[in-house]
Structures are given as C-alpha cells and as structure tokens.
Design an enzyme around this catalytic site. Structure first.
Site, PDB file in Angstrom:
ATOM      1  N   ASP A   5       8.400  -3.144  -5.626  1.00  0.00           N
ATOM      2  CA  ASP A   5       7.352  -2.779  -5.203  1.00  0.00           C
ATOM      3  C   ASP A   5       7.048  -1.764  -6.421  1.00  0.00           C
ATOM      4  O   ASP A   5       6.564  -1.627  -6.781  1.00  0.00           O
ATOM      5  CB  ASP A   5       6.763  -2.434  -3.497  1.00  0.00           C
ATOM      6  CG  ASP A   5       7.460  -3.151  -2.880  1.00  0.00           C
ATOM      7  OD1 ASP A   5       7.251  -4.917  -3.695  1.00  0.00           O
ATOM      8  OD2 ASP A   5       6.984  -4.100  -1.299  1.00  0.00           O
ATOM      9  N   SER A  32       1.005  -1.208  -0.008  1.00  0.00           N
ATOM     10  CA  SER A  32       0.159  -0.497  -0.428  1.00  0.00           C
ATOM     11  C   SER A  32       0.976   1.509  -0.338  1.00  0.00           C
ATOM     12  O   SER A  32       0.683   2.558  -0.137  1.00  0.00           O
ATOM     13  CB  SER A  32      -0.741  -0.179   0.976  1.00  0.00           C
ATOM     14  OG  SER A  32      -0.508   0.353   2.574  1.00  0.00           O
ATOM     15  N   SER A  33       1.669   1.313   0.605  1.00  0.00           N
ATOM     16  CA  SER A  33       2.601   2.520   0.684  1.00  0.00           C
ATOM     17  C   SER A  33       3.786   2.828  -0.006  1.00  0.00           C
ATOM     18  O   SER A  33       3.364   3.700  -0.761  1.00  0.00           O
ATOM     19  CB  SER A  33       3.389   2.208   1.975  1.00  0.00           C
ATOM     20  OG  SER A  33       4.660   1.263   1.793  1.00  0.00           O
TER      21      SER A  33
END
Length: 412
Positions: free
Chosen positions: A192, A147-148
């Site tokens: 990510d 999510s970050s």
C-alpha cells in the site's frame, strides 16, 4: 465544516488551483495568518489489481494508484506546537514536536501521523519547529482502498518537504510500513505505502515485496474500466483477523522449513518462494488443513500475478478478468478474508454481461472489491448489483469508476 467539504469535493474533481485557494481560505480561518507559506500536498488511494495477502509473504503484487486523493495544507510554526485538523471530521488535536509519541486510542487518526514523526525521529531527523496541518480527503475511510496509507504517505512526503529532509519515495513507503508495525500494531506488508508513494498515472506497478524490485506496466484497458465496490462495512485492520493471518503464515513457513531441514534441502525465505511443485511435495507435512489452505493461497496467488501481468501486456482482458475471479475464490475458500458482503458483490457482479471479472481488493474483512466492466454498463451494473446487495445485506453498497493517478506529491 460540512459545507466546506462539499465545495472542496466539487473542486477536487476538476480544478486543483481552485481547490488550493479554497483550502487556503479554510486553513487561515482555522489557524490564522502567518508570514510562513501554506504548502499543499496530495496522495492517492490505491487498488490492488491482483496479488492479495502475499505482500507480507514475499510475493509479487500488482497495484495501481487511483484518482481519489487525500489533500494536506500545512504550514510551519515559530514554536514547537503541532496542530492537526480535518475538514470532514473537524476537531483540533494539539501536540508538541518535542514529545515522545505513543499510541493512544483517543488520538484517532493522529496516531498515524505521530507514528510517522516517531519513525523519522528514530532515524535521526530533527524538527526545530512545529506546524499546523489541515487534511481533506476524497477517499472513503476504512473502505479497503488504503485511506490510512494515503494519510501516512501524504504526511511523510509533506514533512520531508517542509523540513528539507530529502526522503525519497521508496523510503517514505518503508517509513509508513515501519510506523504501522511499531506504532499501530498492524503487521502489514509494504504494498500500500509503495504504490501510494511511487505510483504513476496510466501505470500499474509489478512489485516484488521481498526485494522491492519493481516495474511500471502500462495499464491499457480500452473500453473497460475498474469500478470500486465499497461494502460500507467499516473495519480496522488491527481489530480484524489480519494479524492472525500473518501469524498463520509464519507458523506454516516454520513447519515447511523444518521438513526441508530434515530432507537436507535449503529453507524457504518466505511462502511465495515455494513453487507449485515444491508445495505438492510439502503438503503432507501441513497436517492442519487451515495452514495448508493458507499456503495454497499464497502459492497460487503469486502465480496469478505473473499470469495477470502477462495477460495485460498481451491485451487479453478476458484472461485478466478470469484471474481476478480465481483470486477472489482463493481468498474466499483458502484464505477466508472475504465474508458475505464482499462475496455478494462478487457473485452479483459476475451476473452482469459487461463485467469480465471481480475480486476483493485490499485486506478484506469488509472494505472494497473491484470489478472490470465495459464503460457502457456502469448504470446497469450499479443498479442491479446494488439492488441485490441492499436486499441481502440490509444497507447500501457504493460504487465509483476510477482512473489512475500519480503518487504522493506537492501540488504546485
């Protein structure tokens, strides 16, 4: 904004145009009207199919963007003020675009955003005016599906767009990683941010984290689906043992290279440059069992990535599932990043006849796992795995099926 969140969450599943209209109404209710247009952006969460904790060790990883998104409505201002708000966690944070930003715990998620601005400024970009921003996310926060990083990449893409900075996807990924390193004190790899910035629907990415060479691989699962299993154990990477693992790997690499220097052999640039054969020849210099196991995970996990991509290309989903199981066991025993919550989900998933493999996805220490299951067994899977988890852990896990998604983009 609780009711607003429920309405937006329903629209997000089926109607992007309706989502934009509703988000625009909430935005103008919060910030008022302006002659400047409200612009809309989105970035996905991700799963890592295989290749864990080797992105910062120069290894190959195999992630995919999924169809869970964070959304951003943003509008330029005529002064230097910045305002951030979030539909699910309302509360306005106010800054000035001319500030020299620094990490402050009380700024909460805004630290990720201000970190991006700081990195952009350090690269010579300028911002003549401020902006108002409103976020809405369908991604579980702190759940291990990044999510970050989705927040960072969505924001960086939006800022690049509204200020005409022309920052491409690869650079957005690099900026997100640099912000984590310099601003958030998390020594993460680039996986990510890369998949979130560069993802494509119906594709996974085989990424070389040392060179950033990448290949899109068709993600054809037939009657099988990935299910995300959220432990609902919240953690922050900066508070976990993530940085400790990074340090252990750096120490092990130094020991191995000292041994190679004694032998008159070339140094290893990173742990994943070490072949299985070379690892066997260097094991004796790793007298600390912890360091030995950390290196073994990196070497074997990198090999599993190659094998998993080959299995997927060959349509051998059973072999892909077997490799997922082996990856989890390596992370449990050698890298020690799973814990009772993730191990319980993995063990119980393996008892379901329609599940052909499962593993932790992401950094671990809580967060999420993934399972590859037959499309017809989702109900049985969630009922049986969830029941044992609740009995053993004391609270509920949550589950959702996921498809693939596109990377960070404007919502046109």
């Amino acid at each position: 904004m609780a009711n607003d969140y429920s309405v937006l969450a329903e629209y997000a599943q089926k109607d992007t145009d309706a989502l934009k209209r509703e988000l625009s109404v909430i935005f103008e209710r919060q910030y008022g009207q302006s002659s400047e247009p409200v612009m809309f952006f989105a970035a996905p969460a991700r799963i890592n199919i295989i290749g864990e904790h080797i992105d910062y060790n120069g290894g190959k990883v195999f992630p995919a963007a999924i169809d869970k998104y964070i959304y951003l409505a943003i509008r330029r201002r005529n002064d230097s003020v910045i305002r951030y708000d979030d539909v699910r966690f309302p509360g306005v944070f106010t800054f000035d675009i001319t500030e020299t930003f620094a990490y402050k715990k009380e700024n909460d998620y805004c630290n990720y955003l201000n970190g991006i601005l700081s990195i952009l400024k350090s690269r010579g970009f300028t911002f003549p005016k401020g902006f108002d921003a409103l976020f809405f996310s369908c991604i579980p926060p702190g759940g291990g599906i990044s999510s970050s990083s989705a927040l960072e990449c969505c924001f960086a893409y939006a800022v690049s767009s509204i200020y005409n900075l022309n920052v491409d996807g690869v650079e957005i990924a690099k900026i997100g990683q640099e912000s984590e390193h310099r601003f958030m004190n998390v020594n993460c790899g680039i996986m990510d941010q890369f998949i979130i910035a560069m993802g494509k629907k119906d594709r996974a990415i085989l990424l070389d984290c040392a060179t950033l060479d990448y290949e899109y691989v068709p993600l054809e699962l037939g009657d099988y689906r990935f299910v995300v299993m959220n432990t609902n154990k919240k953690r922050q990477l900066s508070d976990s043992k993530y940085n400790e693992r990074v340090s252990e790997c750096k120490t092990a690499l130094g020991i191995m290279n000292a041994e190679l220097e004694k032998r008159g052999e070339p140094a290893l640039p990173d742990l994943c440059s070490c072949s299985a054969e070379q690892f066997e020849s260097l094991k004796s210099c790793l007298t600390d069992d912890v360091l030995l196991r950390r290196v073994r995970h990196c070497v074997t996990e990198n090999a599993r990535v190659y094998a998993a991509v080959a299995a997927l290309k060959a349509g051998n989903l059973q072999e892909l599932g077997r490799l997922m199981d082996a990856s989890h066991e390596s992370l449990r025993l050698d890298y020690e990043t799973t814990g009772i919550e993730l191990d319980t989900l993995h063990e119980e998933a393996g008892k379901i006849s329609g599940c052909i493999g499962s593993r932790v996805t992401g950094a671990g220490f809580g967060g999420c796992g993934i399972a590859l299951i037959h499309k017809d067994c989702f109900g049985e899977f969630t009922e049986k795995v969830g029941s044992v988890y609740r009995e053993k852990i004391g609270y509920d896990a949550s589950f959702f099926e996921c498809g693939t998604g596109d990377g960070a983009s404007a919502l046109n």
